[in-house]
Design a protein around this motif. Structure first.
Motif, PDB file in Angstrom:
ATOM      1  N   ILE A 100       2.584  -1.316  -2.138  1.00  0.00           N
ATOM      2  CA  ILE A 100       2.153  -1.037  -3.341  1.00  0.00           C
ATOM      3  C   ILE A 100       0.999  -2.042  -3.425  1.00  0.00           C
ATOM      4  CG2 ILE A 100       3.930   0.630  -4.100  1.00  0.00           C
ATOM      5  CD1 ILE A 100       4.251  -1.344  -6.177  1.00  0.00           C
ATOM      6  N   HIS A 101      -0.321  -1.073  -4.401  1.00  0.00           N
ATOM      7  CA  HIS A 101      -1.490  -2.074  -4.482  1.00  0.00           C
ATOM      8  C   HIS A 101      -0.609  -2.086  -6.102  1.00  0.00           C
ATOM      9  CE1 HIS A 101      -3.701  -1.957  -1.075  1.00  0.00           C
ATOM     10  NE2 HIS A 101      -2.408  -2.438  -0.724  1.00  0.00           N
ATOM     11  N   VAL A 102      -0.946  -2.950  -6.932  1.00  0.00           N
ATOM     12  CA  VAL A 102      -0.393  -3.720  -8.352  1.00  0.00           C
ATOM     13  C   VAL A 102      -1.400  -4.267  -8.672  1.00  0.00           C
ATOM     14  CG1 VAL A 102       1.817  -3.980  -9.953  1.00  0.00           C
ATOM     15  CG2 VAL A 102       2.200  -3.144  -7.882  1.00  0.00           C
ATOM     16  N   ALA A 134       0.434   4.518  -4.507  1.00  0.00           N
ATOM     17  CA  ALA A 134       1.316   3.919  -3.890  1.00  0.00           C
ATOM     18  C   ALA A 134       0.868   4.509  -2.550  1.00  0.00           C
ATOM     19  CB  ALA A 134       2.249   4.867  -4.259  1.00  0.00           C
ATOM     20  N   GLY A 135       1.591   4.419  -1.012  1.00  0.00           N
ATOM     21  CA  GLY A 135       0.851   5.060   0.111  1.00  0.00           C
ATOM     22  C   GLY A 135       0.039   4.439   0.648  1.00  0.00           C
ATOM     23  N   LYS A 136       0.190   2.692   0.382  1.00  0.00           N
ATOM     24  CA  LYS A 136      -0.020   1.376   1.293  1.00  0.00           C
ATOM     25  C   LYS A 136       0.926   1.087   2.375  1.00  0.00           C
ATOM     26  CE  LYS A 136      -3.996   1.858  -1.418  1.00  0.00           C
ATOM     27  NZ  LYS A 136      -5.320   2.344  -1.284  1.00  0.00           N
ATOM     28  N   THR A 137       0.198   0.674   3.467  1.00  0.00           N
ATOM     29  CA  THR A 137       0.774  -0.060   4.615  1.00  0.00           C
ATOM     30  C   THR A 137       0.668  -1.781   3.996  1.00  0.00           C
ATOM     31  OG1 THR A 137      -0.382   0.064   6.066  1.00  0.00           O
ATOM     32  CG2 THR A 137       1.012   1.746   5.425  1.00  0.00           C
ATOM     33  N   VAL A 138       1.638  -2.558   5.297  1.00  0.00           N
ATOM     34  CA  VAL A 138       1.227  -3.952   5.306  1.00  0.00           C
ATOM     35  C   VAL A 138      -0.459  -4.138   5.593  1.00  0.00           C
ATOM     36  CG1 VAL A 138       2.422  -6.153   6.311  1.00  0.00           C
ATOM     37  CG2 VAL A 138       3.746  -4.409   5.766  1.00  0.00           C
ATOM     38  N   GLU A 139      -0.500  -3.671   6.393  1.00  0.00           N
ATOM     39  CA  GLU A 139      -2.029  -3.275   7.092  1.00  0.00           C
ATOM     40  C   GLU A 139      -3.034  -3.720   6.504  1.00  0.00           C
ATOM     41  OE1 GLU A 139       0.150  -2.083   8.934  1.00  0.00           O
ATOM     42  OE2 GLU A 139       1.386  -4.254   9.767  1.00  0.00           O
ATOM     43  N   ASP A 140      -3.256  -2.553   5.247  1.00  0.00           N
ATOM     44  CA  ASP A 140      -3.964  -2.123   4.133  1.00  0.00           C
ATOM     45  C   ASP A 140      -4.193  -3.514   3.102  1.00  0.00           C
ATOM     46  OD1 ASP A 140      -4.055   0.398   5.177  1.00  0.00           O
ATOM     47  OD2 ASP A 140      -2.138   1.241   3.678  1.00  0.00           O
ATOM     48  N   LYS A 141      -5.483  -3.731   3.078  1.00  0.00           N
ATOM     49  CA  LYS A 141      -6.592  -4.376   2.575  1.00  0.00           C
ATOM     50  C   LYS A 141      -6.326  -4.408   1.521  1.00  0.00           C
ATOM     51  CE  LYS A 141     -10.605  -6.627   3.841  1.00  0.00           C
ATOM     52  NZ  LYS A 141     -11.930  -6.653   4.423  1.00  0.00           N
ATOM     53  N   ILE A 142      -6.457  -4.987   0.273  1.00  0.00           N
ATOM     54  CA  ILE A 142      -6.193  -4.799  -0.786  1.00  0.00           C
ATOM     55  C   ILE A 142      -7.985  -4.407  -1.645  1.00  0.00           C
ATOM     56  CG2 ILE A 142      -5.869  -5.958  -3.452  1.00  0.00           C
ATOM     57  CD1 ILE A 142      -3.731  -7.943  -1.594  1.00  0.00           C
ATOM     58  N   LYS A 174      -4.656  -8.435  -8.339  1.00  0.00           N
ATOM     59  CA  LYS A 174      -4.487  -6.921  -7.823  1.00  0.00           C
ATOM     60  C   LYS A 174      -3.941  -7.560  -6.756  1.00  0.00           C
ATOM     61  CE  LYS A 174      -6.577  -2.968  -6.009  1.00  0.00           C
ATOM     62  NZ  LYS A 174      -7.723  -2.045  -6.090  1.00  0.00           N
ATOM     63  N   VAL A 175      -2.547  -6.388  -6.569  1.00  0.00           N
ATOM     64  CA  VAL A 175      -1.447  -7.542  -5.642  1.00  0.00           C
ATOM     65  C   VAL A 175      -0.406  -6.762  -4.530  1.00  0.00           C
ATOM     66  CG1 VAL A 175       0.846  -8.740  -5.376  1.00  0.00           C
ATOM     67  CG2 VAL A 175      -1.271  -9.279  -7.939  1.00  0.00           C
ATOM     68  N   LYS A 176      -0.869  -6.739  -3.193  1.00  0.00           N
ATOM     69  CA  LYS A 176       0.008  -6.374  -2.470  1.00  0.00           C
ATOM     70  C   LYS A 176       1.771  -6.356  -2.554  1.00  0.00           C
ATOM     71  CE  LYS A 176      -1.374  -5.706   1.675  1.00  0.00           C
ATOM     72  NZ  LYS A 176      -1.822  -6.478   2.592  1.00  0.00           N
ATOM     73  N   VAL A 177       2.763  -5.267  -2.431  1.00  0.00           N
ATOM     74  CA  VAL A 177       3.497  -5.912  -2.862  1.00  0.00           C
ATOM     75  C   VAL A 177       4.791  -4.245  -1.398  1.00  0.00           C
ATOM     76  CG1 VAL A 177       6.001  -5.140  -4.663  1.00  0.00           C
ATOM     77  CG2 VAL A 177       3.535  -5.732  -5.421  1.00  0.00           C
ATOM     78  N   LYS A 178       5.190  -5.504  -1.010  1.00  0.00           N
ATOM     79  CA  LYS A 178       6.028  -4.934  -0.128  1.00  0.00           C
ATOM     80  C   LYS A 178       6.652  -3.970  -0.791  1.00  0.00           C
ATOM     81  CE  LYS A 178       8.092  -5.566   4.090  1.00  0.00           C
ATOM     82  NZ  LYS A 178       9.162  -6.670   5.019  1.00  0.00           N
TER      83      LYS A 178
END
Length: 97
Positions: free
Chosen positions: A66-68, A88-96, A55-59
């Motif tokens: 987005i979390h993929v 979709a709709g995630k931010t850099v600060e959101d935890k995975i 599960k990857v956080k992608v800027k």
């Protein structure tokens, strides 16, 4: 240490994970219904199952991520990585999660 079957702690993206996720950019765009000018994997968590879930956080924009979720089957199957979901709709600060 994480519990058996649980996701490990988030860590910086490795070259291997970056290659896997970057190869799924077009599929991520299709699932999200948009195109991404930026597609920069940042951090990831992994879960060992009958293969590995990444599960990857992608800027994808200045502050948007987005979390993929990508499933990589065991090598003996001969199957490649499979895109499971895009959040979709995630931010850099959101935890995975």
């Amino acid at each position: 240490m994480s519990a058996v079957g649980a996701y490990a702690e988030a860590t910086a993206v490795t070259a291997e994970v970056k290659k896997i996720v970057s190869g799924k950019k077009a599929e991520c765009e299709a699932k999200a219904g948009t195109t991404f000018a930026t597609f920069e994997p940042l951090t990831f968590v992994k879960q060992v199952v009958a293969g590995i879930n990444y599960k990857v956080k992608v800027k994808v924009a200045e502050v948007e991520c987005i979390h993929v979720l990508v499933y990589c089957p065991l090598p003996h199957t001969g199957e490649g990585p499979q895109l499971v979901s895009v959040e979709a709709g995630k931010t850099v600060e959101d935890k995975i999660e």
